[in-house]
Write a protein that holds these residues in place. Structure first.
Motif, short mmCIF file in Angstrom:
data_model
loop_
_atom_site.label_atom_id
_atom_site.label_comp_id
_atom_site.label_asym_id
_atom_site.label_seq_id
_atom_site.Cartn_x
_atom_site.Cartn_y
_atom_site.Cartn_z
N ILE A 38 0.84 -1.18 0.00
CA ILE A 38 0.00 0.00 0.00
C ILE A 38 0.88 1.25 0.00
O ILE A 38 0.66 2.18 0.72
CB ILE A 38 -0.96 -0.01 1.20
CG1 ILE A 38 -1.84 -1.24 1.12
CG2 ILE A 38 -1.78 1.23 1.27
CD1 ILE A 38 -2.96 -1.29 2.11
N GLU A 39 1.90 1.25 -0.81
CA GLU A 39 2.79 2.41 -0.87
C GLU A 39 3.03 2.88 -2.30
O GLU A 39 3.90 3.69 -2.53
CB GLU A 39 4.13 2.08 -0.21
CG GLU A 39 4.04 1.90 1.30
CD GLU A 39 3.63 3.17 2.03
OE1 GLU A 39 3.95 4.27 1.56
OE2 GLU A 39 2.98 3.04 3.08
N ARG A 40 2.31 2.36 -3.28
CA ARG A 40 2.48 2.80 -4.65
C ARG A 40 1.71 4.10 -4.87
O ARG A 40 0.76 4.38 -4.15
CB ARG A 40 1.98 1.71 -5.61
CG ARG A 40 2.82 0.44 -5.53
CD ARG A 40 2.31 -0.61 -6.51
NE ARG A 40 0.88 -0.85 -6.38
CZ ARG A 40 0.35 -1.86 -5.69
NH1 ARG A 40 1.12 -2.70 -5.06
NH2 ARG A 40 -0.94 -2.02 -5.62
N LEU A 50 -4.44 8.42 1.93
CA LEU A 50 -5.60 7.61 2.32
C LEU A 50 -5.13 6.20 2.68
O LEU A 50 -5.82 5.23 2.44
CB LEU A 50 -6.64 7.55 1.19
CG LEU A 50 -7.46 8.80 0.96
CD1 LEU A 50 -8.28 8.68 -0.31
CD2 LEU A 50 -8.37 9.07 2.15
N ASN A 51 -3.95 6.10 3.22
CA ASN A 51 -3.36 4.82 3.54
C ASN A 51 -3.96 4.27 4.83
O ASN A 51 -3.79 4.87 5.89
CB ASN A 51 -1.84 4.97 3.69
CG ASN A 51 -1.13 3.65 3.84
OD1 ASN A 51 -1.69 2.69 4.34
ND2 ASN A 51 0.11 3.61 3.41
N PRO A 52 -4.65 3.13 4.76
CA PRO A 52 -5.26 2.59 5.98
C PRO A 52 -4.24 2.16 7.03
O PRO A 52 -4.57 2.06 8.20
CB PRO A 52 -6.06 1.38 5.49
CG PRO A 52 -5.76 1.20 4.07
CD PRO A 52 -4.96 2.35 3.58
N HIS A 98 -6.67 -6.08 6.24
CA HIS A 98 -5.41 -6.24 5.53
C HIS A 98 -4.40 -7.01 6.38
O HIS A 98 -3.73 -7.92 5.89
CB HIS A 98 -4.84 -4.87 5.15
CG HIS A 98 -3.52 -4.93 4.47
ND1 HIS A 98 -3.38 -5.31 3.15
CD2 HIS A 98 -2.27 -4.68 4.93
CE1 HIS A 98 -2.10 -5.29 2.82
NE2 HIS A 98 -1.40 -4.90 3.88
N ARG A 99 -4.29 -6.67 7.64
CA ARG A 99 -3.32 -7.33 8.52
C ARG A 99 -3.66 -8.81 8.75
O ARG A 99 -2.77 -9.63 8.93
CB ARG A 99 -3.23 -6.61 9.86
CG ARG A 99 -2.52 -5.29 9.76
CD ARG A 99 -2.35 -4.63 11.13
NE ARG A 99 -1.76 -3.33 10.98
CZ ARG A 99 -2.42 -2.19 11.11
NH1 ARG A 99 -3.71 -2.18 11.40
NH2 ARG A 99 -1.81 -1.03 10.95
#
Length: 169
Positions: free
Chosen positions: A1-3, A36-38, A64-65
């Motif tokens: 989730i870093e792109r 908007l990174n959860p 996600h985790r």
């Protein structure tokens, strides 16, 4: 989730059927916190206008985790229960079929020996799609009384003892 496109994907998810967040709230959150990174929750309390966005992001982070540590059906079931998406699915124009498809997804793990994770379930679905084994889940039980309503395209290749055409053009 870093792109770079991840904020767009998360925004689309938050705007969609499961969360129904408003554009103005998503924009305000993005402008205020820069993402908007959860997985990167703000360290301060959210303003009242952004509490729902924060709750949705927290749910996505939790899912996600856990996604590869529990069965796919639990992750999907948790998402559906947390968002009460069953109602939104049922209200779609083809809601009955959408709910049947979700039930089909919940049963994939049971059919695929050894597949426990989210990733494993997706791999099974990709393999089935490649072999053209994935279709719409049946709404009616095969042995149940009743008929099926479908388009000519959906019925192509199937055999039925009787066929009724409604308003053929």
């Amino acid at each position: 989730i870093e792109r770079p496109d991840d904020d767009l994907l998360v925004a689309a998810t938050l705007r969609g059927l499961f969360f129904g967040q408003r554009d103005d709230a998503l924009l305000e959150y993005k402008l205020r916190y820069g993402h908007l990174n959860p997985l990167r929750a703000p360290s301060t309390a959210l303003p009242a206008a952004l509490v729902e966005v924060g709750a949705a992001l927290a749910l996505l982070a939790r899912l996600h985790r856990l996604r590869n540590r529990r069965p796919f059906s639990e992750t999907l079931g948790d998402l559906l229960a947390s968002t009460r998406a069953h109602v939104a699915l049922a209200l779609l124009p083809s809601g009955e079929q959408a709910l049947a498809n979700v039930q089909h997804l919940l049963q994939v793990r049971e059919e695929a020996d050894g597949v426990l994770s989210f990733r494993g379930c997706l791999e099974v679905l990709r393999e089935r799609a490649a072999r053209r084994r994935v279709g719409e889940a049946p709404i009616l039980e095969e042995e149940g009384d009743g008929g099926r309503l479908m388009t000519v395209h959906q019925a192509r290749g199937l055999e039925f003892p009787a066929v009724l055409l409604a308003e053929p053009v």
